[in-house]
Design a protein around this motif. Structure first.
Motif, PDB file in Angstrom:
ATOM      1  N   TYR A 435       0.830  -1.208   0.000  1.00 44.34           N
ATOM      2  CA  TYR A 435       0.000   0.000   0.000  1.00 44.34           C
ATOM      3  C   TYR A 435       0.864   1.256   0.000  1.00 44.34           C
ATOM      4  N   ASP A 436       1.910   1.255   0.816  1.00 44.18           N
ATOM      5  CA  ASP A 436       2.748   2.448   0.929  1.00 44.18           C
ATOM      6  C   ASP A 436       3.610   2.679  -0.304  1.00 44.18           C
ATOM      7  N   VAL A 437       3.968   1.611  -1.009  1.00 39.01           N
ATOM      8  CA  VAL A 437       4.688   1.795  -2.269  1.00 39.01           C
ATOM      9  C   VAL A 437       3.824   2.585  -3.243  1.00 39.01           C
ATOM     10  N   VAL A 438       2.577   2.186  -3.348  1.00 38.08           N
ATOM     11  CA  VAL A 438       1.658   2.854  -4.267  1.00 38.08           C
ATOM     12  C   VAL A 438       1.521   4.328  -3.889  1.00 38.08           C
ATOM     13  N   GLN A 439       1.319   4.596  -2.593  1.00 39.75           N
ATOM     14  CA  GLN A 439       1.187   5.974  -2.140  1.00 39.75           C
ATOM     15  C   GLN A 439       2.462   6.770  -2.392  1.00 39.75           C
ATOM     16  N   MET A 440       3.603   6.133  -2.227  1.00 33.82           N
ATOM     17  CA  MET A 440       4.872   6.841  -2.353  1.00 33.82           C
ATOM     18  C   MET A 440       5.179   7.204  -3.800  1.00 33.82           C
ATOM     19  N   VAL A 441       4.929   6.278  -4.716  1.00 33.39           N
ATOM     20  CA  VAL A 441       5.123   6.604  -6.138  1.00 33.39           C
ATOM     21  C   VAL A 441       4.209   7.769  -6.517  1.00 33.39           C
ATOM     22  N   GLY A 442       3.007   7.769  -5.934  1.00 32.58           N
ATOM     23  CA  GLY A 442       2.048   8.822  -6.230  1.00 32.58           C
ATOM     24  C   GLY A 442       2.520  10.207  -5.858  1.00 32.58           C
ATOM     25  N   LEU A 443       3.506  10.316  -4.981  1.00 30.84           N
ATOM     26  CA  LEU A 443       4.048  11.628  -4.618  1.00 30.84           C
ATOM     27  C   LEU A 443       4.824  12.263  -5.765  1.00 30.84           C
TER      28      LEU A 443
END
Length: 724
Positions: A435-443
Motif C-alpha cells: 500500500y505504501d509503495v503505491v502511495q509513495m510513487v504517487g508523490l
C-alpha cells in the motif's frame, strides 16, 4: 473475524482473502476425504503433514510443479545430497544405490497420499554410518599434517560424488580436514609473526601451532557429531524432507514444523536482539539470514545477509571462540549479553574475506527504520537525499508510523530548503508494505497504475495512484543495489516505467517478485491460524508485474546508471537459485510517461566518463569478478605457501578498495537545524542522527556519484526550461 482477515481487508487485498477462503474450503474437503489422497484413518503424523503440504502446493501455489517421477528423482537427489549429507562423506554410494532402487521413483506417490517410508529408511542408514565417519576423522586428526606438499582439494559439494568405498571416503575426509587445519594454522602463524615482539607473548613452534590447529578442528567436529547424534532427530530429518519438497516449488515456499515447545525455543534462539540479526545453521556454519533495521549489526554497515559468523568473543580482549559446528541456540548464548556490553565477531564475507567487528549490544531502536533526509551542497545546487531502509507500516494502529507519510513530510522539508533535485536511497531495502509503495510513487507522478498483482488463476489486479496532484516534480534519482527487493523493486520499476527518474546502482536489483502467506496445516482453521499443531506452510500465492507488463521476478530492475559493485558477480540474487520462478510478462497497463522526461543518453555518457576516471570504481570493476572467483573457488590449496599467497592478494585488494572508497560530502547544516531541534529532548536519538550524518559525510562513493548524476539532470532540466 480474526485480526488476519481484518488486516487483509484493510489493505484491500481481496484476492489474498479469496485465496485463504479457498484454502479453507480445500482443507475442509480434505478432512471429509473429498480431496486428493486425504482422510486415511491409519495415517501417521508424517503422512498427514506430507499429504496436506502436497495438496496445498498443488491446489493453491502460484505455479505448482507437476509431482511425477521426474520430481521424485529431484527430491531424492536434493534431500540426500543437500540436506542429509552435503559434504558426501558419511553415506556410501552403495547406501544411496540401495535407497535409489527402492524409493527414487516412489516419492511422488508418498506426496500424493502414500505411506511415508523414505525418510525413516534414510534415518536408519544414516545412524549406521555416522559412527564410522566419526572414527575416521578422529583417527586422521590424531596425526600431524604436512603443509609443504603441492596438492589441492575440491570442496565443491555439487560436483562431489558419494564415495564408492571406505578408502575413498577416508581420502575425502583427509583433504577436508587438512584444509580446515591449514586455515587455522595459517592464522596462528600470522598471529605469531604479528605479536612475537610483544612482551609476554608465548612464541610457539610450527609443530606446536599445527597441533593446536588440529585440536581446534577436532573440537569443531566433535561438537558437530555430538549434535548429529543427540540433537538431530528423525523429526528434524522429516522436516528437512518436507522443506525439500516445498522449496522445489520456489525458494520462498517453506514448511515450518509443528509449534511445540522445542520448535518455539529453536525459533526464538534464532533471534539475537543484542546485535539484531536472525541466524540459521547451514551444514555446521552459522549464517546470517536477516538483519533487523536499526540494530547494532545493521548500523555497522559491515554485516550482510549471507555472511558467516565464524568466531565470537566477549569485549575487546576476550578469546575469539570458533563457533563452527555450534547449534544456533549455542551460538546465540555467546552473542547475547547485557545491554551496553561489547561483543566481537569475525565474519566471512561473500567475497571470501574475513572481517572482525566490535559491536555494542543494544535494544533495537524503531526510529532507526524511519525515513530521514539531508541536503547536500554542491557547486551546481542543492541535492536532497531521502534515506528509506524499509517500507514500514503499522497495520494495527491507524495513527502509527507509515513510510509513505514520512517520505511525504521529508519531501516537503526538502522543498522548503529549495533543493534542485532529490535522491531516494533504497539500497539494502528488502521491501514491506505494498500500500505504501503505491502511495509513495504517487508523490512523484500525476496518478495512474503503479503495479500489477496476479494470482495463479485470476486477472491481474492493478494498484492505482488516484491522486492527480504531484508533490515533487523535479529531477529524481533512485539508488538501489542487489539487496533492494520486493517493494523497493516495485517503486524503482514504476519510476523507470513512467520515465519519472533515473535508477542508479548495481546492474540489477534482487529479483523477488512473488508474494507469500503463512497457512496452517490445521484441517479446519488453517487459513486463519498459521500456528497449527501440524505446522505451517509459507506458500507463494501471487506475483508482481510492472505496469509495462514485465515481472520483477528473477530479473529485478535494471539500473539506468550502473555503478561497479564488489558483489556484482556473487551469487546472491534470486536468479542464482535454480528453483526460482521464471520471469514472464502480462499485458501492460495503460499509462502515460512523465511529460518532463529527460534525455538519458548524455547523462549516462557523463557518468561513464567519471567512472573511468575514478580510481576506486575502476579498481572495483577490475577486481569484482576476480574476488568473487576466489571466494567461490572450490579447488583450494593444501600447501601453506600457496594458501598464504592467495590470502595476501585478497586482503591487499580489499584494503586498497576500502582505503580509496571514502568520499566526502558537504552537508547543509542549516537544513539539519529542524532535525537537531526535534531530537534535543532525546539525547540518544540525537546522537544516532549525528552518527548517521557523520557516516554520510565520509563513507559513500556511491552517493557521491548519484549526486553527480542528479546535478547533470538539473543542468539538463534548466537547459530545457530556458529553451537552449
Amino acid at each position: 473475524m480474526t485480526k488476519v482477515l481484518k488486516n487483509m481487508f484493510r489493505k484491500k487485498n481481496l484476492p489474498v482473502v479469496l485465496i485463504f477462503l479457498a484454502a479453507g474450503i480445500f482443507v475442509a474437503f480434505r478432512t471429509l476425504g473429498l480431496g486428493g489422497g486425504g482422510g486415511k484413518v491409519n495415517e501417521t503424523k508424517y503422512d498427514k503433514i506430507l499429504h496436506t503440504v502436497g495438496d496445498m502446493l498443488a491446489q493453491i501455489h502460484f505455479s505448482p510443479r507437476k509431482v511425477d517421477d521426474q520430481f521424485s528423482k529431484e527430491i531424492f537427489r536434493k534431500f540426500l545430497g543437500e540436506k542429509i549429507d552435503e559434504q558426501k562423506n558419511i553415506l556410501l554410494a552403495a547406501d544411496v544405490q540401495q535407497l535409489k532402487s527402492e524409493y527414487e521413483l516412489k516419492l511422488d506417490d508418498e506426496i500424493r497420499g502414500g505411506s511415508v517410508q523414505f525418510v525413516p529408511a534414510v534415518s536408519v542408514i544414516f545412524r549406521k554410518r555416522l559412527p564410522e565417519a566419526e572414527a575416521i576423522y578422529k583417527e586422521l586428526l590424531s596425526k600431524p599434517f604436512e603443509f609443504t606438499k603441492d596438492e589441492s582439494a575440491n570442496l565443491n559439494t555439487e560436483q562431489a560424488q558419494f564415495p564408492k568405498n571406505d578408502a575413498e571416503r577416508r581420502e575425502q575426509w583427509r583433504k577436508r580436514l587438512k584444509y580446515m587445519t591449514l586455515e587455522r594454522y595459517a592464522e596462528m602463524v600470522a598471529d605469531r609473526e604479528k605479536n612475537s615482539s610483544k612482551p609476554g607473548f608465548v612464541k610457539k613452534t610450527d609443530e606446536e601451532l599445527e597441533a593446536d590447529a588440529r585440536a581446534r578442528v577436532l573440537k569443531i567436529l566433535n561438537r558437530t557429531f555430538d549434535r548429529l547424534k543427540t540433537k538431530v532427530t528423525d523429526d528434524d530429518r522429516f522436516n528437512a524432507y518436507v522443506n525439500t519438497v516445498s522449496e522445489a516449488m520456489d525458494p520462498h515456499t517453506s514448511f515450518f514444523p509443528p509449534v511445540d515447545k522445542r520448535y518455539f525455543d529453536e525459533q526464538m534462539s534464532g533471534q539475537f536482539f543484542g546485535i539484531g540479526a536472525s541466524l540459521r545453521d547451514e551444514d555446521g556454519v552459522i549464517k546470517i539470514i536477516t538483519l533487523v533495521v536499526g540494530s547494532p549489526a545493521w548500523k555497522s554497515g559491515v554485516f550482510n545477509v549471507g555472511d558467516i559468523i565464524q568466531k565470537v568473543g566477549e569485549g575487546k580482549e576476550g578469546e575469539l571462540v570458533d563457533i563452527t559446528g555450534f547449534t544456533v541456540e549455542d551460538a546465540v548464548k555467546l552473542i547475547r549479553g547485557k545491554k551496553g556490553s561489547e561483543v566481537r565477531l569475525t565474519l566471512k564475507k561473500a567475497d571470501g574475506s574475513l572481517k572482525t567487528v566490535n559491536l555494542i549490544r543494544d535494544k533495537i531502536v524503531q526510529d532507526e527504520t524511519f525515513a530521514r533526509s539531508v541536503v547536500i551542497n554542491t557547486s551546481r545546487g542543492k541535492v536532497g537525499m531521502i534515506y528509506l531502509p524499509e517500507f514500514y507500516a503499522n497495520f494495527d494502529d491507524p495513527q502509527g508510523a507509515r513510510c509513505s507519510e514520512d517520505v511525504r513530510k521529508e519531501i516537503i522539508k526538502l522543498k522548503e530548503q529549495k533543493v534542485d533535485g532529490i535522491i531516494m536511497d533504497l539500497r539494502n531495502n528488502g521491501g514491506g508494505s505494498l500500500y505504501d509503495v503505491v502511495q509513495m510513487v504517487g508523490l512523484f507522478i500525476e496518478g495512474g497504475p503503479i503495479v500489477q498483482v496476479k494470482d495463479r488463476d485470476g486477472k491481474p489486479q492493478i494498484y492505482q495512484d488516484r491522486d492527480k496532484s504531484v508533490l515533487y516534480d523535479g529531477p529524481l534519482a533512485v539508488m538501489v543495489n542487489e539487496f533492494s527487493a520486493s517493494a523497493s523493486e516495485i517503486f524503482a520499476a514504476a519510476i523507470q516505467d513512467y520515465d519519472r527518474g533515473l535508477i542508479i546502482g548495481s546492474t540489477s536489483t534482487y529479483g523477488k517478485g512473488t508474494v507469500q502467506r503463512n497457512i496452517g496445516l490445521d484441517k479446519t482453521m488453517g487459513m486463519l491460524e498459521p500456528n497449527s499443531d501440524l505446522g505451517t506452510l509459507k506458500i507463494t500465492l501471487q506475483k508482481f508485474y510492472r505496469i509495462n507488463g514485465g515481472s520483477t521476478q528473477l530479473r529485478g530492475v535494471s539500473s539506468d546508471i550502473v555503478l561497479p559493485d564488489i558483489y556484482e558477480y556473487s551469487k546472491l540474487r534470486e536468479k542464482d537459485n535454480p528453483d526460482a520462478l521464471p520471469w514472464d510478462e502480462i499485458p501492460k497497463a495503460g499509462y502515460n510517461r512523465w511529460k518532463y522526461g529527460l534525455d538519458l543518453a548524455p547523462i549516462q555518457k557523463a557518468s561513464e566518463a567519471r567512472l573511468k576516471g575514478n580510481e576506486v570504481f575502476s579498481l572495483i570493476h577490475t577486481n569484482a569478478e576476480w574476488l568473487t572467483k576466489q571466494s567461490n573457488e572450490k579447488v583450494v590449496p593444501l600447501s601453506l605457501k600457496k594458501f598464504q599467497e592467495d590470502e595476501k592478494k585478497i586482503k591487499a585488494t580489499l584494503k586498497q578498495i576500502e582505503s580509496l572508497s571514502k568520499q566526502s560530502h558537504e552537508l547543509d547544516a542549516e537544513a539539519m537545524v529542524e532535525d537537531l531541534k526535534k531530537y534535543e529532548s532525546d539525547p540518544a536519538k540525537l546522537e544516532r542522527f549525528k552518527q548517521w550524518v557523520k557516516s554520510l559525510r565520509t563513507n559513500d562513493i556511491y552517493l557521491n556519484e548519484a549526486v553527480n548524476v542528479v546535478n547533470d539532470m538539473i543542468v539538463q532540466k534548466n537547459l530545457v526550461y530556458s529553451g537552449k
